[in-house]
Each structure stands twice: as structure tokens, then as C-alpha cells.
Design a protein around this motif. Sequence first.
Motif, PDB file in Angstrom:
ATOM      1  N   ILE A  46       0.970  -1.072  -0.026  1.00 35.17           N
ATOM      2  CA  ILE A  46       0.123  -0.131   0.085  1.00 35.17           C
ATOM      3  C   ILE A  46       1.027   1.228  -0.041  1.00 35.17           C
ATOM      4  N   CYS A  47       0.783   2.133  -0.919  1.00 35.30           N
ATOM      5  CA  CYS A  47       1.529   3.230  -1.223  1.00 35.30           C
ATOM      6  C   CYS A  47       0.485   4.493  -0.955  1.00 35.30           C
ATOM      7  N   TYR A  48       1.197   5.550  -0.806  1.00 37.58           N
ATOM      8  CA  TYR A  48       0.209   6.969  -0.448  1.00 37.58           C
ATOM      9  C   TYR A  48      -0.459   7.198  -1.623  1.00 37.58           C
ATOM     10  N   GLY A  49       0.049   6.743  -2.997  1.00 39.68           N
ATOM     11  CA  GLY A  49      -0.627   6.941  -4.259  1.00 39.68           C
ATOM     12  C   GLY A  49      -1.762   6.177  -4.347  1.00 39.68           C
ATOM     13  N   ASP A  50      -2.097   5.333  -3.684  1.00 40.67           N
ATOM     14  CA  ASP A  50      -3.273   4.557  -3.503  1.00 40.67           C
ATOM     15  C   ASP A  50      -4.586   5.318  -2.937  1.00 40.67           C
ATOM     16  N   ILE A  51      -4.069   6.007  -2.148  1.00 36.27           N
ATOM     17  CA  ILE A  51      -4.886   7.020  -1.415  1.00 36.27           C
ATOM     18  C   ILE A  51      -5.353   8.022  -2.225  1.00 36.27           C
ATOM     19  N   VAL A  52      -4.426   8.555  -2.849  1.00 35.09           N
ATOM     20  CA  VAL A  52      -4.366  10.007  -3.959  1.00 35.09           C
ATOM     21  C   VAL A  52      -5.420   9.465  -5.035  1.00 35.09           C
ATOM     22  N   ALA A 157       6.155 -11.085   0.128  1.00 38.91           N
ATOM     23  CA  ALA A 157       5.832  -9.991   0.766  1.00 38.91           C
ATOM     24  C   ALA A 157       6.576  -8.895   0.980  1.00 38.91           C
ATOM     25  N   LEU A 158       8.007  -9.244   1.100  1.00 39.97           N
ATOM     26  CA  LEU A 158       8.881  -8.536   1.519  1.00 39.97           C
ATOM     27  C   LEU A 158       9.333  -7.746   0.316  1.00 39.97           C
ATOM     28  N   ALA A 159       9.329  -8.195  -0.989  1.00 38.28           N
ATOM     29  CA  ALA A 159       9.638  -7.697  -2.170  1.00 38.28           C
ATOM     30  C   ALA A 159       8.574  -6.631  -2.631  1.00 38.28           C
ATOM     31  N   ALA A 160       7.419  -6.651  -2.275  1.00 38.36           N
ATOM     32  CA  ALA A 160       6.348  -5.842  -2.766  1.00 38.36           C
ATOM     33  C   ALA A 160       6.553  -4.378  -2.633  1.00 38.36           C
ATOM     34  N   PRO A 161       6.869  -3.909  -1.456  1.00 38.91           N
ATOM     35  CA  PRO A 161       7.123  -2.583  -1.055  1.00 38.91           C
ATOM     36  C   PRO A 161       8.415  -1.850  -1.959  1.00 38.91           C
ATOM     37  N   LEU A 162       9.491  -2.872  -2.352  1.00 35.51           N
ATOM     38  CA  LEU A 162      10.552  -2.418  -3.001  1.00 35.51           C
ATOM     39  C   LEU A 162      10.123  -1.947  -4.234  1.00 35.51           C
ATOM     40  N   LEU A 163       9.243  -2.208  -5.065  1.00 30.40           N
ATOM     41  CA  LEU A 163       8.786  -1.806  -6.172  1.00 30.40           C
ATOM     42  C   LEU A 163       8.183  -0.217  -6.315  1.00 30.40           C
ATOM     43  N   ASP A 341       0.575   5.676  11.416  1.00 29.70           N
ATOM     44  CA  ASP A 341       0.375   4.547  12.152  1.00 29.70           C
ATOM     45  C   ASP A 341       0.671   3.327  11.679  1.00 29.70           C
ATOM     46  N   VAL A 342       1.867   3.183  11.173  1.00 32.62           N
ATOM     47  CA  VAL A 342       2.337   1.806  10.272  1.00 32.62           C
ATOM     48  C   VAL A 342       3.877   1.829  10.352  1.00 32.62           C
ATOM     49  N   LYS A 343       4.430   0.725  10.652  1.00 28.10           N
ATOM     50  CA  LYS A 343       5.772   0.360  10.581  1.00 28.10           C
ATOM     51  C   LYS A 343       5.963  -0.637   9.760  1.00 28.10           C
ATOM     52  N   TYR A 344       6.604  -0.503   8.328  1.00 26.25           N
ATOM     53  CA  TYR A 344       6.510   0.804   8.029  1.00 26.25           C
ATOM     54  C   TYR A 344       5.815   0.898   6.658  1.00 26.25           C
ATOM     55  N   ARG A 345       5.196  -0.248   6.385  1.00 29.52           N
ATOM     56  CA  ARG A 345       4.527  -0.447   4.909  1.00 29.52           C
ATOM     57  C   ARG A 345       3.529  -1.501   5.270  1.00 29.52           C
ATOM     58  N   PHE A 346       2.154  -1.323   4.744  1.00 33.41           N
ATOM     59  CA  PHE A 346       1.306  -2.125   4.599  1.00 33.41           C
ATOM     60  C   PHE A 346       1.455  -3.169   3.405  1.00 33.41           C
TER      61      PHE A 346
END
Length: 355
Positions: A46-52, A157-163, A341-346
Motif C-alpha cells: 500500500i502506497c500513499y498513491g493508492d490514497i491519492v 511479501a517483502l519484495a512488494a514494497p521495494l517496487l 500509524d504503520v511500521k513501515y509499510r502495509f
Amino acid sequence: MSSFQEGKDCLGWAARDASGVLSPYHFKRRAIGADDISVKITYCGICYGDIVYTRNKHEDSKYPVVPGHEIAGIVKEVGSNVQRFKTGDPVGVGTYINSCRNCDECNEGLEVQCPNGMVPTINAVDVDGTITKGGYSSFIVVHERYCYKIPENYPLALAAPLLCSGITVYTPMIHYKMNQPGKSLGVIGLGGLGHMAVKFGKAFGLNVTVFSTSISKKEEALNVLGADKFIVSTDEEEMKTLSRTLDFIIDSASGDHPFDPYMSLLKTNGLFVMVCYPKEVKLDPLSLFTGMRSITGSFTGGTKLTQEMLEFCAAHKIYPEIEVIPIEYAYEAFERMLKGDVKYRFVIDIENSLK
């Protein structure tokens, strides 16, 4: 090899309006072309862009919006011309899924800077005229050029936020040679991007200082992420102790904030890189003239550097700090993310929660 010509049904979760509320959504993915692969999605960050995009923050959302551009999964089908991938390979898909492939930027592996139309993974017009839909879904069809091999020993699961969060900070660190052992790096903000900047900085042998408005992040920054120093940025006296001591600063703070206090911390010829997105940037010109300092910006990265980053993370055992959630929890995760409130990526467990 794939031989079908019609697109397949796909299940995703989408926002229908600016409330950003997500619910199940059925749609068709395009048919696999000769150069495409079909990826069964297992995890999506989940990235802030998803909220945008789900909440129409830029007033250009094309509903229904299926968010998600930190995608990890397994190759299920390949087109007849595909050479780099085979069925069963672990792969990633990042923030864009197409570009012109003819310009100087594309030829240099900087597709994300393509001036002729880089196509984002969500909320953009795809090659078949449909609107791109992201990783909150069961599978995705992508040209092989914009897919990345995830090393076999690296958890998906750990690779996803790297993208997104990973490559967003890795790109300027490599481009501006922030990988020189012994140099000093300041990291503003300790969220999804900031914590990766700290991890990369330590892997490169840098002396890393974290700046945050919250003293509550000090122990984690020093003892979990390995930063060398922690500074409360609202403490003017503490900030002054670092005057002209930093070679580089990466600014990942999401909210609006002053820039001049940080510029004064840079050495002569120091570099300030923005990977954040404030509403505006206000800067006293003297902050640049004094010490011949520079300020620049960067977002995500090209295909070559993205693949390099994945391999670097695997080789050096660099892993994002994540919280895995079911897709039903995504909207609540958005709310928590806005509160820091997240450490550090959902990361959404797509495979086991998208039914």
C-alpha cells in the motif's frame, strides 16, 4: 505458451467514488500479447498513491479505481516472444507498465522519465484503450520489459514494497552517488520511504542521521533500523549542532514543512533530494548560494535500476519492515497510514484474502 485472444475475468477491489471506500469489482484484463506475461498476484504493498487515486486528490481519478503498484506474484502465462520469464517465476510489477521504448530515456533504461507517455500501473490509459488497474486484484497482464525478476530467496511479501518505496529512494542514491562509504546522509521522515533510505544508507556504508518531529521514533530509528543519529527537527538548538555536516539529505516527509533549516545542514556542494510531494516548496535563495548547495527531485526508477535494486537487496539481506493485512482491511490501513500509524509499510495478502 498462451494462445487465447480474449481477455480473462479478473477480481479486484475498487473505489467507485472519492470516498475511497473499496469493495469487490469484476473486470476483464487484456489478452496476453506476444511480449506479455500474466502474473498471479500474491502480495501488493500500500502506497500513499493508492490514497491519492482512490480519493481523487489530484482530481483526475477514473473510477472505478483499482489501486496498487507494489506488486509481487508468480508468472502464470507467457507470450510467444517472451524470453526473460517462464511459468512459475517470482516477479514484481512496479509503478508503470509501459512507455514509448524509442526515446533517449527509454533507451537508457529510464522509462519512468519517458517524455512520450510513461503509462502508470493505475488510473492511466493502457495500450488497448482501457484504464489501467493495479495490484488489488487477482492477476495482471504486463509487457515483459516492465516486470522484474525477484530473487528466489527473497520473500514475495517483502519484495512488494521495494517496487515503489524501495526504488524511489534507491534511484537518487545511485544516480547522485550517495553510495560512497564514509559520507554522511540525512533522512527526513521515517515512513515507508524514509526507513528504506536508512537501510540503503547503512548498506552503502554511510553515516545516517534521521530527522523526525516525533521523539517516539528515536529508539526504532537507532536500534531497529540502525541509524547513527536521531534529531528532533523542531529542536532548533539540536539542529544547529549539525550545521554544515551532511553530504546528502533525502526528504521523504509527506506533509508540508520548511526547507531552509535542513539546507543549512549541508556541507559545501551538498545535495538535497526530494522524494516527497509537498504542496509547495519555499526556499530562501541564500540556502542555495551559501555553500553552492543543490536541490533536486526524483521518483521511482527505470527498469535496469529496479532490477539492480532487487538483486542488491537480496545480496545484502535488506528487507522492508511490513505489516501484512487482508484486503478487507485496506481502507482502515489507509486511515492508519494518514495518521502515520504503520511500521513501515502495509502489504496486502492478495492470494489468501482476495476471494
